[in-house]
Design an enzyme around this catalytic site. Structure first.
Site, PDB file in Angstrom:
ATOM      1  N   HIS A 150       0.838  -1.194   0.000  1.00 19.17           N
ATOM      2  CA  HIS A 150       0.000   0.000   0.000  1.00 19.17           C
ATOM      3  C   HIS A 150       0.878   1.251   0.000  1.00 19.17           C
ATOM      4  CE1 HIS A 150       0.434  -0.864   4.429  1.00 19.17           C
ATOM      5  NE2 HIS A 150       0.872   0.371   4.365  1.00 19.17           N
TER       6      HIS A 150
HETATM    7  P1  TYD Z   1      -2.068  -2.775   7.628  1.00 20.95           P
HETATM    8  O1  TYD Z   1      -1.482  -1.403   7.679  1.00 20.95           O
HETATM    9  O2  TYD Z   1      -2.939  -3.115   6.470  1.00 20.95           O
HETATM   10  O3  TYD Z   1      -0.890  -3.844   7.732  1.00 20.95           O
HETATM   11  P2  TYD Z   1       0.163  -4.276   6.602  1.00 20.95           P
HETATM   12  O4  TYD Z   1       1.393  -3.486   6.913  1.00 20.95           O
HETATM   13  O5  TYD Z   1       0.331  -5.740   6.731  1.00 20.95           O
HETATM   14  O6  TYD Z   1      -0.415  -3.885   5.274  1.00 20.95           O
HETATM   15  O7  TYD Z   1      -2.835  -3.024   8.978  1.00 20.95           O
HETATM   16  C1  TYD Z   1      -3.342  -4.302   9.317  1.00 20.95           C
HETATM   17  C2  TYD Z   1      -4.565  -4.113  10.191  1.00 20.95           C
HETATM   18  O8  TYD Z   1      -4.241  -3.438  11.397  1.00 20.95           O
HETATM   19  C3  TYD Z   1      -5.647  -3.302   9.508  1.00 20.95           C
HETATM   20  O9  TYD Z   1      -6.888  -3.927   9.814  1.00 20.95           O
HETATM   21  C4  TYD Z   1      -5.603  -1.960  10.182  1.00 20.95           C
HETATM   22  C5  TYD Z   1      -5.035  -2.268  11.559  1.00 20.95           C
HETATM   23  N1  TYD Z   1      -4.190  -1.179  12.070  1.00 20.95           N
HETATM   24  C6  TYD Z   1      -4.647  -0.380  13.115  1.00 20.95           C
HETATM   25  O10 TYD Z   1      -5.752  -0.548  13.627  1.00 20.95           O
HETATM   26  N2  TYD Z   1      -3.807   0.618  13.583  1.00 20.95           N
HETATM   27  C7  TYD Z   1      -2.583   0.850  13.062  1.00 20.95           C
HETATM   28  O11 TYD Z   1      -1.852   1.776  13.513  1.00 20.95           O
HETATM   29  C8  TYD Z   1      -2.135   0.030  11.958  1.00 20.95           C
HETATM   30  C9  TYD Z   1      -0.800   0.244  11.322  1.00 20.95           C
HETATM   31  C10 TYD Z   1      -2.971  -0.972  11.504  1.00 20.95           C
END
Ligand code: TYD
Length: 135
Positions: free
Chosen positions: A51
């Site tokens: 992303h």
């Molecule tokens: P995401 O940023 O999509 O992780 P990755 O780095 O694997 O793409 O986040 C994973 C999940 O965690 C998503 O449901 C959102 C949640 N999340 C929070 O609630 N707070 C945060 O600060 C972060 C980074 C993620």
């Protein structure tokens, strides 16, 4: 744009009893820290990320173990290997990133310039390329 991604060396205070690395927002890194999160219990070989963020800036640190961060500005792509707790990768806004090749037991520590906000994410690569500023 991709040239803005860079390794930032952090202070390392060596002591017989162990090392310590401080990170001060606006001092050691070029933004104020609004949020810290960390990923752990990541299966070896796993990938995460995939992303971009519209306004968020980040410093990504391998606090334990190692992984690679692939950054992509929609035109150029570069891979950084992170494997020490005393340096990190600065990722500016509007940069596609993927975290790959996690070693088992690794801990990915992230310092971010904004609180969590799903509206801040771009999770579709084609959409990212369509909206990124022209290089
Ligand atoms: P995401 O940023 O999509 O992780 P990755 O780095 O694997 O793409 O986040 C994973 C999940 O965690 C998503 O449901 C959102 C949640 N999340 C929070 O609630 N707070 C945060 O600060 C972060 C980074 C993620």
């Amino acid at each position: 744009m991709i040239a803005e991604c860079r390794i930032i060396d952090l202070p390392k205070i060596d002591r017989r009893e162990g090392n310590l690395t401080p990170v001060e927002g606006g001092n050691h890194i070029p933004f104020d820290i609004a949020r810290v999160y960390y990923m752990y219990d990541i299966p070896g070989g796993q990938s995460r990320g995939g992303h971009a963020h519209k306004r968020l800036e980040q410093l990504i640190v391998a606090a334990m173990g190692s992984f690679d961060v692939v950054v992509d500005d929609g035109k150029d792509r570069r891979t950084f290997h992170l494997d020490r707790a005393y340096y990190g990768l600065y990722v500016p806004r509007m940069m596609w990133r993927e975290l790959v090749n996690f070693s088992s037991g690794s801990i990915c520590l992230v310092m971010a310039s904004l609180l969590y906000n799903e509206d801040e994410y771009i999770r579709d690569y084609d959409q990212f390329v369509a909206v990124r500023p022209a290089a």
